[in-house]
Enzyme design. Structure first.
Site, PDB file in Angstrom:
ATOM      1  N   LYS A  79     -15.056   4.812   0.883  1.00 35.85           N
ATOM      2  CA  LYS A  79     -15.192   3.356   0.997  1.00 35.85           C
ATOM      3  C   LYS A  79     -16.081   3.059   2.205  1.00 35.85           C
ATOM      4  CE  LYS A  79     -10.906   2.167  -1.273  1.00 35.85           C
ATOM      5  NZ  LYS A  79     -10.883   3.453  -1.998  1.00 35.85           N
ATOM      6  N   ASP A 113     -16.986   3.974  -3.437  1.00 36.11           N
ATOM      7  CA  ASP A 113     -16.010   3.104  -4.092  1.00 36.11           C
ATOM      8  C   ASP A 113     -16.420   1.652  -3.890  1.00 36.11           C
ATOM      9  OD1 ASP A 113     -14.380   5.192  -4.909  1.00 36.11           O
ATOM     10  OD2 ASP A 113     -12.911   4.940  -3.309  1.00 36.11           O
ATOM     11  N   MET A 114     -15.962   0.759  -4.783  1.00 28.10           N
ATOM     12  CA  MET A 114     -16.235  -0.665  -4.583  1.00 28.10           C
ATOM     13  C   MET A 114     -14.959  -1.348  -4.101  1.00 28.10           C
ATOM     14  SD  MET A 114     -18.580  -2.870  -4.534  1.00 28.10           S
ATOM     15  CE  MET A 114     -19.989  -2.380  -5.527  1.00 28.10           C
ATOM     16  N   GLN A 143     -17.413  -3.172 -10.996  1.00 26.73           N
ATOM     17  CA  GLN A 143     -16.119  -3.685 -11.473  1.00 26.73           C
ATOM     18  C   GLN A 143     -16.331  -4.670 -12.623  1.00 26.73           C
ATOM     19  OE1 GLN A 143     -15.732  -5.125  -7.554  1.00 26.73           O
ATOM     20  NE2 GLN A 143     -14.033  -3.781  -6.983  1.00 26.73           N
ATOM     21  N   ARG A 164     -19.738   4.543 -11.720  1.00 24.99           N
ATOM     22  CA  ARG A 164     -18.376   4.567 -12.269  1.00 24.99           C
ATOM     23  C   ARG A 164     -18.034   3.114 -12.616  1.00 24.99           C
ATOM     24  NH1 ARG A 164     -14.278   5.263  -7.809  1.00 24.99           N
ATOM     25  NH2 ARG A 164     -14.750   7.482  -7.886  1.00 24.99           N
ATOM     26  N   LYS A 167     -12.115  -1.611 -14.003  1.00 23.34           N
ATOM     27  CA  LYS A 167     -11.815  -3.045 -14.184  1.00 23.34           C
ATOM     28  C   LYS A 167     -11.972  -3.806 -12.870  1.00 23.34           C
ATOM     29  CE  LYS A 167      -8.473  -2.722 -17.948  1.00 23.34           C
ATOM     30  NZ  LYS A 167      -7.039  -2.520 -18.224  1.00 23.34           N
ATOM     31  N   ALA A 169      -9.764  -3.751  -8.757  1.00 27.08           N
ATOM     32  CA  ALA A 169      -8.381  -3.662  -8.289  1.00 27.08           C
ATOM     33  C   ALA A 169      -8.002  -4.726  -7.253  1.00 27.08           C
ATOM     34  CB  ALA A 169      -8.147  -2.282  -7.686  1.00 27.08           C
ATOM     35  N   HIS A 207      -7.087   3.794 -17.410  1.00 21.62           N
ATOM     36  CA  HIS A 207      -5.925   4.420 -18.062  1.00 21.62           C
ATOM     37  C   HIS A 207      -5.564   3.649 -19.315  1.00 21.62           C
ATOM     38  CE1 HIS A 207      -5.671   4.645 -13.634  1.00 21.62           C
ATOM     39  NE2 HIS A 207      -5.660   5.924 -13.919  1.00 21.62           N
ATOM     40  N   ARG A 268      -1.916  -1.197  -3.819  1.00 21.08           N
ATOM     41  CA  ARG A 268      -2.707  -1.652  -4.978  1.00 21.08           C
ATOM     42  C   ARG A 268      -2.153  -1.070  -6.267  1.00 21.08           C
ATOM     43  NH1 ARG A 268      -7.012  -1.310  -1.321  1.00 21.08           N
ATOM     44  NH2 ARG A 268      -7.671   0.774  -1.941  1.00 21.08           N
ATOM     45  N   ARG A 269      -1.710   0.203  -6.215  1.00 20.93           N
ATOM     46  CA  ARG A 269      -1.161   0.834  -7.438  1.00 20.93           C
ATOM     47  C   ARG A 269       0.125   0.121  -7.867  1.00 20.93           C
ATOM     48  NH1 ARG A 269      -5.491   2.668  -6.472  1.00 20.93           N
ATOM     49  NH2 ARG A 269      -5.879   0.983  -7.910  1.00 20.93           N
TER      50      ARG A 269
HETATM   51  P1  FDA Z   1      -4.280  -1.265 -16.422  1.00 20.06           P
HETATM   52  O1  FDA Z   1      -3.416  -0.965 -15.236  1.00 20.06           O
HETATM   53  O2  FDA Z   1      -5.033  -2.558 -16.460  1.00 20.06           O
HETATM   54  O3  FDA Z   1      -3.405  -1.116 -17.715  1.00 20.06           O
HETATM   55  C1  FDA Z   1      -3.890  -1.521 -19.004  1.00 20.06           C
HETATM   56  C2  FDA Z   1      -3.135  -0.806 -20.084  1.00 20.06           C
HETATM   57  O4  FDA Z   1      -3.349   0.618 -19.980  1.00 20.06           O
HETATM   58  C3  FDA Z   1      -1.636  -0.957 -20.039  1.00 20.06           C
HETATM   59  O5  FDA Z   1      -1.223  -2.175 -20.610  1.00 20.06           O
HETATM   60  C4  FDA Z   1      -1.196   0.274 -20.812  1.00 20.06           C
HETATM   61  O6  FDA Z   1      -1.408   0.075 -22.184  1.00 20.06           O
HETATM   62  C5  FDA Z   1      -2.189   1.323 -20.341  1.00 20.06           C
HETATM   63  N1  FDA Z   1      -1.664   2.039 -19.170  1.00 20.06           N
HETATM   64  C6  FDA Z   1      -2.082   1.924 -17.900  1.00 20.06           C
HETATM   65  N2  FDA Z   1      -1.372   2.735 -17.071  1.00 20.06           N
HETATM   66  C7  FDA Z   1      -0.482   3.359 -17.863  1.00 20.06           C
HETATM   67  C8  FDA Z   1       0.548   4.320 -17.609  1.00 20.06           C
HETATM   68  N3  FDA Z   1       0.777   4.785 -16.373  1.00 20.06           N
HETATM   69  N4  FDA Z   1       1.256   4.753 -18.645  1.00 20.06           N
HETATM   70  C9  FDA Z   1       1.039   4.287 -19.878  1.00 20.06           C
HETATM   71  N5  FDA Z   1       0.103   3.362 -20.188  1.00 20.06           N
HETATM   72  C10 FDA Z   1      -0.646   2.914 -19.195  1.00 20.06           C
HETATM   73  N6  FDA Z   1     -10.996  -0.250  -8.500  1.00 20.06           N
HETATM   74  C11 FDA Z   1     -11.861  -0.841  -7.636  1.00 20.06           C
HETATM   75  O7  FDA Z   1     -11.800  -2.066  -7.441  1.00 20.06           O
HETATM   76  N7  FDA Z   1     -12.806  -0.079  -6.967  1.00 20.06           N
HETATM   77  C12 FDA Z   1     -12.913   1.261  -7.174  1.00 20.06           C
HETATM   78  O8  FDA Z   1     -13.782   1.902  -6.555  1.00 20.06           O
HETATM   79  C13 FDA Z   1     -12.020   1.877  -8.102  1.00 20.06           C
HETATM   80  N8  FDA Z   1     -12.089   3.222  -8.349  1.00 20.06           N
HETATM   81  C14 FDA Z   1     -11.313   3.749  -9.365  1.00 20.06           C
HETATM   82  C15 FDA Z   1     -11.453   5.093  -9.714  1.00 20.06           C
HETATM   83  C16 FDA Z   1     -10.752   5.611 -10.794  1.00 20.06           C
HETATM   84  C17 FDA Z   1     -10.949   7.044 -11.185  1.00 20.06           C
HETATM   85  C18 FDA Z   1      -9.853   4.770 -11.532  1.00 20.06           C
HETATM   86  C19 FDA Z   1      -9.094   5.285 -12.728  1.00 20.06           C
HETATM   87  C20 FDA Z   1      -9.662   3.462 -11.155  1.00 20.06           C
HETATM   88  C21 FDA Z   1     -10.365   2.945 -10.064  1.00 20.06           C
HETATM   89  N9  FDA Z   1     -10.181   1.627  -9.662  1.00 20.06           N
HETATM   90  C22 FDA Z   1     -11.051   1.073  -8.754  1.00 20.06           C
HETATM   91  C23 FDA Z   1      -8.994   0.855 -10.144  1.00 20.06           C
HETATM   92  C24 FDA Z   1      -9.329   0.002 -11.355  1.00 20.06           C
HETATM   93  O9  FDA Z   1     -10.193  -1.038 -10.998  1.00 20.06           O
HETATM   94  C25 FDA Z   1      -8.039  -0.609 -11.946  1.00 20.06           C
HETATM   95  O10 FDA Z   1      -7.416  -1.412 -10.979  1.00 20.06           O
HETATM   96  C26 FDA Z   1      -7.038   0.427 -12.420  1.00 20.06           C
HETATM   97  O11 FDA Z   1      -7.666   1.520 -13.033  1.00 20.06           O
HETATM   98  C27 FDA Z   1      -6.076  -0.224 -13.460  1.00 20.06           C
HETATM   99  O12 FDA Z   1      -6.770  -0.592 -14.633  1.00 20.06           O
HETATM  100  P2  FDA Z   1      -6.676   0.308 -15.961  1.00 20.06           P
HETATM  101  O13 FDA Z   1      -7.820  -0.051 -16.827  1.00 20.06           O
HETATM  102  O14 FDA Z   1      -6.620   1.725 -15.591  1.00 20.06           O
HETATM  103  O15 FDA Z   1      -5.313  -0.051 -16.667  1.00 20.06           O
END
Ligand code: FDA
Length: 287
Positions: A79, A113-114, A143, A164, A167, A169, A207, A268-269
Protein backbone atom coordinates in the site's frame (compact mmCIF):
# COMPACT_ATOMS: atom_id res chain seq x y z
CA UNK A 1 -6.28 -2.41 24.37
CA UNK A 2 -4.47 -4.56 21.78
CA UNK A 3 -6.34 -7.62 20.52
CA UNK A 4 -4.23 -10.79 20.66
CA UNK A 5 -3.06 -12.18 17.30
CA UNK A 6 -5.23 -15.30 17.82
CA UNK A 7 -8.19 -13.18 16.60
CA UNK A 8 -6.53 -12.43 13.27
CA UNK A 9 -5.09 -15.89 12.64
CA UNK A 10 -7.88 -16.93 10.25
CA UNK A 11 -7.06 -14.06 7.83
CA UNK A 12 -3.44 -13.11 8.64
CA UNK A 13 -0.68 -15.70 8.20
CA UNK A 14 1.64 -14.68 11.07
CA UNK A 15 3.11 -11.63 12.75
CA UNK A 16 6.54 -12.21 11.16
CA UNK A 17 8.04 -13.55 7.93
CA UNK A 18 9.53 -16.67 9.46
CA UNK A 19 6.03 -17.75 10.54
CA UNK A 20 4.67 -16.87 7.09
CA UNK A 21 7.19 -18.71 4.89
CA UNK A 22 5.96 -22.23 5.81
CA UNK A 23 2.40 -21.14 4.96
CA UNK A 24 3.54 -19.85 1.55
CA UNK A 25 5.37 -23.14 0.91
CA UNK A 26 2.28 -25.15 1.83
CA UNK A 27 0.10 -23.11 -0.55
CA UNK A 28 2.69 -23.48 -3.32
CA UNK A 29 2.77 -27.24 -2.79
CA UNK A 30 -0.99 -27.28 -3.39
CA UNK A 31 -0.50 -25.52 -6.74
CA UNK A 32 -1.41 -22.03 -5.47
CA UNK A 33 0.76 -18.97 -6.13
CA UNK A 34 1.00 -16.26 -3.49
CA UNK A 35 1.25 -12.52 -3.13
CA UNK A 36 2.78 -11.48 0.20
CA UNK A 37 1.55 -8.33 1.91
CA UNK A 38 3.56 -6.89 4.78
CA UNK A 39 0.72 -5.15 6.61
CA UNK A 40 0.75 -1.42 7.31
CA UNK A 41 -1.02 1.67 5.98
CA UNK A 42 -1.70 5.37 6.45
CA UNK A 43 1.77 6.15 7.82
CA UNK A 44 2.09 9.79 8.92
CA UNK A 45 5.74 9.89 9.98
CA UNK A 46 8.60 10.11 7.47
CA UNK A 47 10.93 7.86 9.47
CA UNK A 48 8.20 5.18 9.71
CA UNK A 49 7.64 5.38 5.91
CA UNK A 50 11.38 5.00 5.28
CA UNK A 51 11.59 2.10 7.73
CA UNK A 52 8.62 0.43 5.98
CA UNK A 53 10.45 0.77 2.65
CA UNK A 54 13.55 -0.82 4.20
CA UNK A 55 11.39 -3.65 5.52
CA UNK A 56 9.91 -4.21 2.04
CA UNK A 57 13.39 -4.15 0.45
CA UNK A 58 14.41 -6.81 2.98
CA UNK A 59 11.32 -8.82 2.11
CA UNK A 60 12.07 -8.67 -1.64
CA UNK A 61 15.62 -9.90 -1.04
CA UNK A 62 14.46 -12.66 1.27
CA UNK A 63 11.77 -13.79 -1.19
CA UNK A 64 14.20 -13.91 -4.05
CA UNK A 65 16.71 -15.83 -1.92
CA UNK A 66 13.99 -18.34 -1.08
CA UNK A 67 13.15 -18.40 -4.79
CA UNK A 68 16.70 -19.42 -5.67
CA UNK A 69 15.97 -22.75 -3.99
CA UNK A 70 12.81 -22.78 -6.14
CA UNK A 71 10.62 -23.12 -3.09
CA UNK A 72 8.57 -19.91 -2.99
CA UNK A 73 6.18 -18.83 -5.74
CA UNK A 74 5.28 -15.38 -4.54
CA UNK A 75 5.10 -11.77 -5.53
CA UNK A 76 4.56 -8.75 -3.28
CA UNK A 77 1.63 -6.40 -2.62
CA UNK A 78 2.08 -3.01 -1.02
CA UNK A 79 0.00 0.00 0.00
CA UNK A 80 1.54 3.32 -1.05
CA UNK A 81 0.22 4.98 2.12
CA UNK A 82 2.79 2.84 3.93
CA UNK A 83 5.59 4.44 1.87
CA UNK A 84 4.67 8.01 2.80
CA UNK A 85 1.89 8.88 0.32
CA UNK A 86 -0.09 10.71 3.03
CA UNK A 87 2.97 12.80 3.91
CA UNK A 88 4.24 13.82 0.49
CA UNK A 89 3.97 12.35 -3.03
CA UNK A 90 7.70 13.06 -3.64
CA UNK A 91 8.75 11.01 -0.59
CA UNK A 92 6.41 8.19 -1.65
CA UNK A 93 7.79 8.19 -5.23
CA UNK A 94 11.36 8.09 -3.92
CA UNK A 95 10.58 5.15 -1.63
CA UNK A 96 8.71 3.35 -4.40
CA UNK A 97 11.61 3.79 -6.85
CA UNK A 98 14.01 2.42 -4.26
CA UNK A 99 11.75 -0.59 -3.84
CA UNK A 100 11.15 -1.17 -7.55
CA UNK A 101 14.86 -0.98 -8.36
CA UNK A 102 15.38 -3.92 -5.98
CA UNK A 103 12.28 -5.70 -7.35
CA UNK A 104 13.75 -5.48 -10.88
CA UNK A 105 17.17 -6.63 -9.68
CA UNK A 106 15.65 -9.57 -7.81
CA UNK A 107 12.98 -10.16 -10.48
CA UNK A 108 10.00 -10.04 -8.10
CA UNK A 109 6.70 -8.47 -9.20
CA UNK A 110 5.21 -5.72 -6.96
CA UNK A 111 1.48 -4.94 -6.93
CA UNK A 112 0.27 -1.57 -5.64
CA UNK A 113 -2.91 -2.20 -3.65
CA UNK A 114 -5.67 0.39 -4.01
CA UNK A 115 -6.84 2.17 -0.86
CA UNK A 116 -9.64 4.66 -0.10
CA UNK A 117 -10.79 7.26 -2.66
CA UNK A 118 -8.72 10.00 -0.97
CA UNK A 119 -5.73 8.16 -2.48
CA UNK A 120 -7.06 6.87 -5.83
CA UNK A 121 -5.85 9.70 -8.05
CA UNK A 122 -2.46 9.92 -6.35
CA UNK A 123 -1.96 6.12 -6.50
CA UNK A 124 -2.75 6.00 -10.21
CA UNK A 125 -0.56 9.00 -10.93
CA UNK A 126 2.42 7.59 -8.95
CA UNK A 127 1.91 4.24 -10.69
CA UNK A 128 1.83 5.88 -14.13
CA UNK A 129 5.08 7.70 -13.47
CA UNK A 130 6.85 4.55 -12.20
CA UNK A 131 5.44 2.07 -14.73
CA UNK A 132 7.52 3.03 -17.83
CA UNK A 133 10.73 2.38 -15.83
CA UNK A 134 9.59 -0.99 -14.40
CA UNK A 135 6.97 -2.35 -16.86
CA UNK A 136 7.54 -5.99 -15.89
CA UNK A 137 7.81 -5.47 -12.15
CA UNK A 138 4.91 -3.24 -11.09
CA UNK A 139 1.14 -3.46 -11.43
CA UNK A 140 -1.91 -1.79 -9.91
CA UNK A 141 -5.36 -2.56 -8.47
CA UNK A 142 -8.62 -1.03 -9.72
CA UNK A 143 -11.94 -1.14 -7.87
CA UNK A 144 -15.18 -1.99 -9.73
CA UNK A 145 -17.33 0.08 -7.32
CA UNK A 146 -15.77 3.41 -8.40
CA UNK A 147 -17.53 5.35 -11.18
CA UNK A 148 -14.17 6.28 -12.73
CA UNK A 149 -12.90 2.72 -13.20
CA UNK A 150 -13.98 2.09 -16.83
CA UNK A 151 -11.68 4.93 -17.94
CA UNK A 152 -8.84 3.68 -15.74
CA UNK A 153 -9.23 0.13 -17.11
CA UNK A 154 -9.09 1.44 -20.70
CA UNK A 155 -5.95 3.50 -19.96
CA UNK A 156 -4.19 0.60 -18.23
CA UNK A 157 -4.98 -1.64 -21.22
CA UNK A 158 -3.48 0.98 -23.57
CA UNK A 159 -0.36 1.13 -21.38
CA UNK A 160 -0.23 -2.69 -21.29
CA UNK A 161 -0.07 -2.49 -17.49
CA UNK A 162 -0.99 -5.39 -15.24
CA UNK A 163 -4.21 -4.85 -13.27
CA UNK A 164 -5.89 -6.68 -10.41
CA UNK A 165 -9.62 -5.99 -10.50
CA UNK A 166 -11.59 -6.20 -7.23
CA UNK A 167 -14.94 -4.86 -6.01
CA UNK A 168 -13.42 -2.37 -3.53
CA UNK A 169 -13.22 -2.67 0.25
CA UNK A 170 -13.58 0.89 1.59
CA UNK A 171 -16.69 2.86 2.53
CA UNK A 172 -17.15 5.38 -0.27
CA UNK A 173 -19.85 8.03 -0.93
CA UNK A 174 -22.53 7.55 -3.61
CA UNK A 175 -21.03 10.48 -5.54
CA UNK A 176 -17.91 8.35 -6.23
CA UNK A 177 -18.95 4.72 -5.94
CA UNK A 178 -21.84 2.42 -6.80
CA UNK A 179 -23.49 1.26 -3.60
CA UNK A 180 -25.60 -1.72 -4.69
CA UNK A 181 -24.23 -5.19 -5.34
CA UNK A 182 -26.04 -5.88 -8.69
CA UNK A 183 -24.50 -2.74 -10.25
CA UNK A 184 -21.04 -3.44 -8.77
CA UNK A 185 -21.19 -6.97 -10.17
CA UNK A 186 -22.33 -5.70 -13.57
CA UNK A 187 -19.42 -3.22 -13.73
CA UNK A 188 -17.01 -5.88 -12.47
CA UNK A 189 -18.02 -8.23 -15.32
CA UNK A 190 -17.47 -5.46 -17.90
CA UNK A 191 -14.00 -4.69 -16.50
CA UNK A 192 -13.10 -8.38 -16.26
CA UNK A 193 -14.03 -8.92 -19.92
CA UNK A 194 -12.10 -5.86 -21.11
CA UNK A 195 -9.01 -6.75 -19.04
CA UNK A 196 -8.96 -10.37 -20.19
CA UNK A 197 -9.45 -9.33 -23.83
CA UNK A 198 -7.17 -6.28 -24.06
CA UNK A 199 -5.11 -6.27 -20.85
CA UNK A 200 -1.97 -7.98 -19.68
CA UNK A 201 -2.37 -10.96 -17.39
CA UNK A 202 -5.13 -9.49 -15.16
CA UNK A 203 -5.84 -10.71 -11.63
CA UNK A 204 -9.53 -11.52 -11.17
CA UNK A 205 -9.78 -10.97 -7.40
CA UNK A 206 -13.05 -12.15 -5.86
CA UNK A 207 -14.67 -14.87 -3.74
CA UNK A 208 -18.02 -14.29 -5.40
CA UNK A 209 -19.33 -17.34 -7.30
CA UNK A 210 -21.33 -15.10 -9.62
CA UNK A 211 -18.12 -13.38 -10.80
CA UNK A 212 -16.02 -16.53 -10.82
CA UNK A 213 -18.62 -18.26 -13.01
CA UNK A 214 -18.96 -15.21 -15.28
CA UNK A 215 -15.17 -15.31 -15.79
CA UNK A 216 -15.12 -19.05 -16.47
CA UNK A 217 -17.94 -18.68 -19.02
CA UNK A 218 -16.26 -15.73 -20.74
CA UNK A 219 -12.90 -17.48 -21.15
CA UNK A 220 -14.59 -20.70 -22.34
CA UNK A 221 -16.76 -18.90 -24.92
CA UNK A 222 -13.75 -17.01 -26.25
CA UNK A 223 -11.25 -19.90 -26.05
CA UNK A 224 -8.91 -17.88 -23.84
CA UNK A 225 -6.11 -20.01 -22.37
CA UNK A 226 -5.61 -20.06 -18.60
CA UNK A 227 -2.11 -18.49 -18.89
CA UNK A 228 -3.69 -15.16 -19.93
CA UNK A 229 -5.22 -14.30 -16.50
CA UNK A 230 -5.40 -15.56 -12.92
CA UNK A 231 -7.97 -15.80 -10.16
CA UNK A 232 -6.98 -14.28 -6.83
CA UNK A 233 -8.43 -14.80 -3.34
CA UNK A 234 -7.54 -13.80 0.20
CA UNK A 235 -5.80 -16.08 2.67
CA UNK A 236 -8.38 -17.79 4.90
CA UNK A 237 -11.37 -17.04 2.66
CA UNK A 238 -12.90 -20.05 0.84
CA UNK A 239 -9.69 -22.16 1.00
CA UNK A 240 -11.47 -25.21 -0.45
CA UNK A 241 -12.73 -23.17 -3.39
CA UNK A 242 -9.19 -21.85 -3.96
CA UNK A 243 -7.95 -25.41 -4.18
CA UNK A 244 -10.83 -26.57 -6.40
CA UNK A 245 -10.27 -23.74 -8.87
CA UNK A 246 -6.53 -24.49 -9.05
CA UNK A 247 -7.14 -28.22 -9.38
CA UNK A 248 -9.46 -27.69 -12.33
CA UNK A 249 -6.69 -26.05 -14.34
CA UNK A 250 -7.07 -22.33 -13.62
CA UNK A 251 -4.31 -20.19 -12.15
CA UNK A 252 -5.03 -19.17 -8.55
CA UNK A 253 -3.03 -16.72 -6.44
CA UNK A 254 -3.62 -16.31 -2.70
CA UNK A 255 -3.06 -12.91 -1.07
CA UNK A 256 -1.23 -13.64 2.18
CA UNK A 257 -0.98 -10.73 4.63
CA UNK A 258 1.42 -10.86 7.57
CA UNK A 259 2.90 -8.54 10.17
CA UNK A 260 2.00 -6.89 13.43
CA UNK A 261 -0.12 -4.08 11.89
CA UNK A 262 -3.06 -6.38 11.13
CA UNK A 263 -5.97 -4.59 12.79
CA UNK A 264 -7.22 -2.36 9.89
CA UNK A 265 -7.00 -5.29 7.40
CA UNK A 266 -8.72 -7.63 9.84
CA UNK A 267 -11.48 -5.06 10.49
CA UNK A 268 -12.20 -4.74 6.73
CA UNK A 269 -12.65 -8.52 6.46
CA UNK A 270 -15.13 -8.56 9.36
CA UNK A 271 -17.00 -5.51 8.03
CA UNK A 272 -17.46 -6.86 4.50
CA UNK A 273 -18.93 -10.20 5.55
CA UNK A 274 -20.47 -10.87 8.94
CA UNK A 275 -19.94 -14.66 8.56
CA UNK A 276 -16.20 -13.93 8.79
CA UNK A 277 -16.68 -13.19 12.49
CA UNK A 278 -17.92 -16.75 12.95
CA UNK A 279 -14.76 -18.11 11.26
CA UNK A 280 -12.69 -16.02 13.69
CA UNK A 281 -14.55 -17.35 16.72
CA UNK A 282 -14.12 -20.94 15.48
CA UNK A 283 -10.40 -20.44 14.85
CA UNK A 284 -9.96 -19.15 18.44
CA UNK A 285 -10.91 -22.61 19.67
CA UNK A 286 -8.84 -24.54 17.11
CA UNK A 287 -5.23 -25.41 17.78
P1 FDA B 1 -18.22 -10.51 -1.28
O1 FDA B 1 -17.65 -10.45 0.10
O2 FDA B 1 -18.80 -9.26 -1.88
O3 FDA B 1 -19.26 -11.67 -1.34
C1 FDA B 1 -20.12 -11.87 -2.48
C2 FDA B 1 -20.60 -13.28 -2.52
O4 FDA B 1 -19.48 -14.18 -2.68
C3 FDA B 1 -21.30 -13.77 -1.28
O5 FDA B 1 -22.64 -13.36 -1.25
C4 FDA B 1 -21.11 -15.28 -1.42
O6 FDA B 1 -21.99 -15.78 -2.39
C5 FDA B 1 -19.70 -15.38 -1.97
N1 FDA B 1 -18.72 -15.49 -0.88
C6 FDA B 1 -17.86 -14.55 -0.47
N2 FDA B 1 -17.10 -15.00 0.57
C7 FDA B 1 -17.53 -16.25 0.80
C8 FDA B 1 -17.15 -17.25 1.76
N3 FDA B 1 -16.18 -17.03 2.66
N4 FDA B 1 -17.78 -18.42 1.71
C9 FDA B 1 -18.75 -18.65 0.82
N5 FDA B 1 -19.18 -17.75 -0.09
C10 FDA B 1 -18.57 -16.57 -0.10
N6 FDA B 1 -9.94 -4.20 -2.09
C11 FDA B 1 -9.46 -2.94 -2.26
O7 FDA B 1 -10.20 -1.96 -2.06
N7 FDA B 1 -8.15 -2.75 -2.65
C12 FDA B 1 -7.32 -3.80 -2.90
O8 FDA B 1 -6.15 -3.57 -3.26
C13 FDA B 1 -7.83 -5.12 -2.74
N8 FDA B 1 -7.04 -6.21 -2.98
C14 FDA B 1 -7.62 -7.46 -2.97
C15 FDA B 1 -6.86 -8.58 -3.33
C16 FDA B 1 -7.45 -9.83 -3.41
C17 FDA B 1 -6.63 -11.01 -3.84
C18 FDA B 1 -8.84 -9.99 -3.09
C19 FDA B 1 -9.53 -11.32 -3.20
C20 FDA B 1 -9.58 -8.90 -2.68
C21 FDA B 1 -8.98 -7.65 -2.59
N9 FDA B 1 -9.71 -6.54 -2.16
C22 FDA B 1 -9.17 -5.28 -2.32
C23 FDA B 1 -11.02 -6.73 -1.47
C24 FDA B 1 -12.19 -6.61 -2.42
O9 FDA B 1 -12.32 -5.30 -2.88
C25 FDA B 1 -13.50 -7.02 -1.71
O10 FDA B 1 -13.72 -6.17 -0.61
C26 FDA B 1 -13.50 -8.45 -1.21
O11 FDA B 1 -12.87 -9.32 -2.11
C27 FDA B 1 -14.97 -8.93 -1.02
O12 FDA B 1 -15.64 -9.00 -2.26
P2 FDA B 1 -15.87 -10.41 -2.99
O13 FDA B 1 -16.17 -10.14 -4.42
O14 FDA B 1 -14.71 -11.28 -2.77
O15 FDA B 1 -17.11 -11.10 -2.30
Amino acid sequence: MKLPFAFARRFVAAEDLSGTVPIVRKLNTKGLSVTLDLLGEYVSDKSVANAATDAYVGLLKRVSKEDAGDTLKTNISIKLSMLGQKIDDGLCKENLSRLLAVAREEDVFVRLDMEGSDLTESTISIFESAYPHYPDHVGIVLQAYLHRTAEDVARMCEMNARVRICKGAYKEPASLAYQDMPTIRERYVEHMQKLITDGRHPGIATHDDFLINATKSFVAENSIPSERYEFQMLFGVRPHTQQEIASSGYRMRVYVPFGTQWLPYFSRRIRERKENLWFVIRSLFRR
